[in-house]
Design a protein around this motif. Sequence first.
Motif, short mmCIF file in Angstrom:
data_model
loop_
_atom_site.label_atom_id
_atom_site.label_comp_id
_atom_site.label_asym_id
_atom_site.label_seq_id
_atom_site.Cartn_x
_atom_site.Cartn_y
_atom_site.Cartn_z
N THR A 112 -32.67 20.11 74.29
CA THR A 112 -32.64 21.48 74.31
C THR A 112 -33.15 22.20 75.26
O THR A 112 -32.75 23.44 75.79
CB THR A 112 -33.27 22.30 72.74
N PHE A 127 -30.64 22.20 78.61
CA PHE A 127 -29.59 23.53 78.27
C PHE A 127 -30.12 24.68 78.66
O PHE A 127 -30.31 25.48 77.36
CB PHE A 127 -28.84 23.03 77.19
N THR A 128 -30.32 25.32 79.86
CA THR A 128 -30.77 26.58 79.82
C THR A 128 -29.94 27.57 80.42
O THR A 128 -30.04 28.70 79.82
CB THR A 128 -31.78 26.47 81.02
N LYS A 165 -26.15 23.54 74.03
CA LYS A 165 -27.75 23.84 73.35
C LYS A 165 -27.69 23.69 71.86
O LYS A 165 -28.49 23.30 71.08
CB LYS A 165 -28.33 25.16 74.02
#
Lengths: 125, 622
Positions: free
Chosen positions: B31, B34-35, B43
Motif C-alpha cells: 500500500t 502505490f503513492t 492501492k
Amino acid sequence: MATILLVEDNEMNRDMLRRRLEKRGYTVLIAEDGAQALESACAELPDLILLDMSLPVVDGWTAAANLKADERTRSIPVIALTAHAMDGDRQKAIAAGCDDYDTKPVDLKRLLVKIVAHLGEEGSV
Amino acid sequence: MEHPITKNQQDLCAALGSAVELIIRHATELTRLFTDKQQREHKEDAERILEAGRELQVFVVDMLGLLQNGESFAPLRHDIRNTVGLVSGYAEILEDEVSHQPPCLAELRGIQKSTSRFLNSLDELTALTSDEEKAPSVDELISSLSTTARSRSEATLGRKVLLVDDNDDNRELVCLQLNRLGIEVAEARNGHEALAALATKSIDLVLLDLMLPDINGYDLLKRIKQDKNWRHLAIIVISGVKDEQSAQRCLEAGASDYIVKPVNATLLRARVSSLLERKAWEDKESAYLSNLEASYDFIRKVFGRYLSNDVMQRLLYDGDGLSLGGERREVTILLADIRSFSVISQQLSPEDCVRLLNNYFAVMTDIIMSYQGTVDEFIGDGILAIFGAPLSDALHSDHAVACALAMQQAMPHVNEYNVESGLPAIDIGIGINTGPVVVGNVGSELRTKYGVVGHHVNIASRIESCTVGGQVLASADTLASMQATPQWRKTLEVNVKGSTEPLQIYDLTGIGVPFDIILPERNAPMVFLTEPVAISVRLMQGERLSQSAGLGRVVALNGRELLLELDLTLSSLEEVQLMLPEVGEESLAYARVMGADEANRYHVTLTSSVGVLRNLLEQRLA
C-alpha cells in the motif's frame, strides 16, 4: 468469447473473481443469490455457471437442482464452488446436478482448466 | 490436566500465524508503494489484501481458541478459505497489472508464497483435527496413492518412534516430517532420556543420533540390542559423518539402517515407513501365533476331557482334521446307559443328580480313553463312544468289548463313591455293535461335532435298550470282528426296526487274552421264599405305564433276579413296574422280563436298585 454467470454473495470475492475472469477475456454476469441465479440463467443463457454453494435466499445446492430441472438451463454446465472443502461436498455437488466442483480459495489456473474443459473449443483462451 | 491441543496442532497454528503476519507485512509495504494518484485503484486492491490479511489474523486467533476448547473449527474454515481466496485473488490481479514495477511484484510474490504456506498448514491442521473433515486435496491424494502406499500409511499410523538427538532444531524437523505420516514421536535429548523412554513407553522404532552428550550413540545401540525386552526394536542410526567403518560397526551391532546427515526427508520417511511396516507385520504375526497357541491350549483343555491324546493330535495338527464331511468306515459303537435313570433322577435334587453323573462320566471316560475309544457324546445319562475313529484301530471291536467289561467291573467303585456321598447306587447296561458307518465332522461351520451316523448306530442303541443292569450285550457282527476270544452266558434274539431277520445278540461275560477280563458270575441258583409274596405287576410302554396290569406272586429270588408266578402274559425283554401291595408305593421297583421257564414262571431282573422291595423280599427267604 464465452459468457460466465458468477453466482457469489460475498462482494469482495465476486469483484475479485469477476476481474480475474474478465482479464482472461470472459464476459462475466453476476448473481448474488440462488434466486437471481436462476432468473439470470433463464434470461441470459450463459455458457457456463460458477456457483458458490453457500448463498442466501436459495442456497447453491437448491439452485443447482433448479437449474438442472429447468429445460432452458439444463444444458448449461455448472461448476460448484465451496470453501468448506468437506469430504462429501464433491459427491453432494454432483448429486445436486453440478457438472464439476472446485474448492475455494479459487486456484484460478485449476479453475480455468475446468472451465475450458466444459466450454469446449469455444472457451479456449 | 491434559490439554486437548497437541503440540503438532500448536505448531501448525503458529505456522498459520506467521504466514498471516508475513501477508500483512507485505500488504502494508505494498500500500505504501502505490503513492501515485493514477495508482489509486491498485492501492485499493492492496488495501483489500491488507484488510483480508487482518481478518485472517483474527480467524487464526479464534481457531486456536476453538482448538484449545477441544471444539471443531470447521465452520471457521469456510470463512478462512474465502478470505485466503481474496488475498491470493487480488494479489494475482495486481501481479498482472503491476508487472512493470519490480518492488511491487516482489511484495506480491511474498504474499502469494505466504498464502500457499498458509493453505498447506491449514490443510494439515484439518487432516490432523478430524478424519471426517479431510480436505478434498487430502482425499484425492490418498485415493491416488497406490494400495501399497496406503497399506504403508496404515502401518505407520499411530506408531511410536523414539527420536534420540541433542539438537533441538533437528528433532523439531524430524518430528514434523514423521508426524505427517501419522507417527507419534517420543523425543530424547540424550542417552539417559532415551533409556528412560524405552523403559516407560512402547516404542516401535528408534532414530538414533550417534553424537550424544552423555552416552556414546554406538554404546547405546549395543545396550538396546543386548536387552531382551528391546532387542526386537528396529534402530536407524543417523550419523554426522559419512564413515564406512562406523556404518559397518553399527549394522553389525544390530542397527537396521544407517543414514548420513543432512537427512533427506523423503528418504527418511521411506525408511521409517518400511521398517514400521515390517514391524507391523511382525507384531501381527506374533499376535497371531500367540492367539493360535491360546486356541490350541483351549481346545486341548476342553476336548482333552473326551478325546485321547492321539485323537487330539490328529484333529489339531492334521491339515483336514476339522473339515466338514465324513468318511465311511467300519467302527464299533458302544452305548452305555444307567438303568432306570429317569426313576432315580426323580428322587434326586438337580445338584445331586449332576454330582452323580459327573463322577460316573469321569470314571467311564478314563476307561474309554484307555481302550482308545472316543467319547462322542453324553446323551442325558447315556454315553456314546466310538472305537476305530477318528483314528483307525484294527482292534476296535476287541477294544470296545474289553472296555465295556471294564466299565461294568468299575461299577462297584462308582457305587462306593455314590453311597459315601449319600447318592443312590446305580447299574448300567452296555450295548455294542460293529459295522460300517459315516464318521466325521457333522453340522454347520459354526457348530461342528465329530460324530457317527448310520443304521449301525441305531442297532447299537436297540441292543443297549435290551440290557439289564450289569449286562454287556454285543451283536454277532461285533463278535465276528473280534480277534480275542469272547465269553458269553447266553444269546438272545431281538427284532430291529428295518430288519426282517431278528438280530442275534450275545450276553457277554468276559474276553480272553490279551485283555483277560471276566465278570463275576451273576446267575447263582434261585433261593425260594418260605411263602410266596403277593406282587402287582404293570407293563411299561417306554417311560409310561400301560393299562395291562395284573397280580402275581414272587416265589424265589437271587440278588436282583426274581421268579414270578403271574396271571399276566409277558414277553421277553418287556419292562414292568413292580409293587408289593402290602407295603404300597414305597416298594415301587422296575424290572425287565428275562424269559419264562417250563412251569410258565417268569424270570425278571430288577433294573432300578430301589432297595425297599429287595430288602423286604430278602427278609422272607427260607
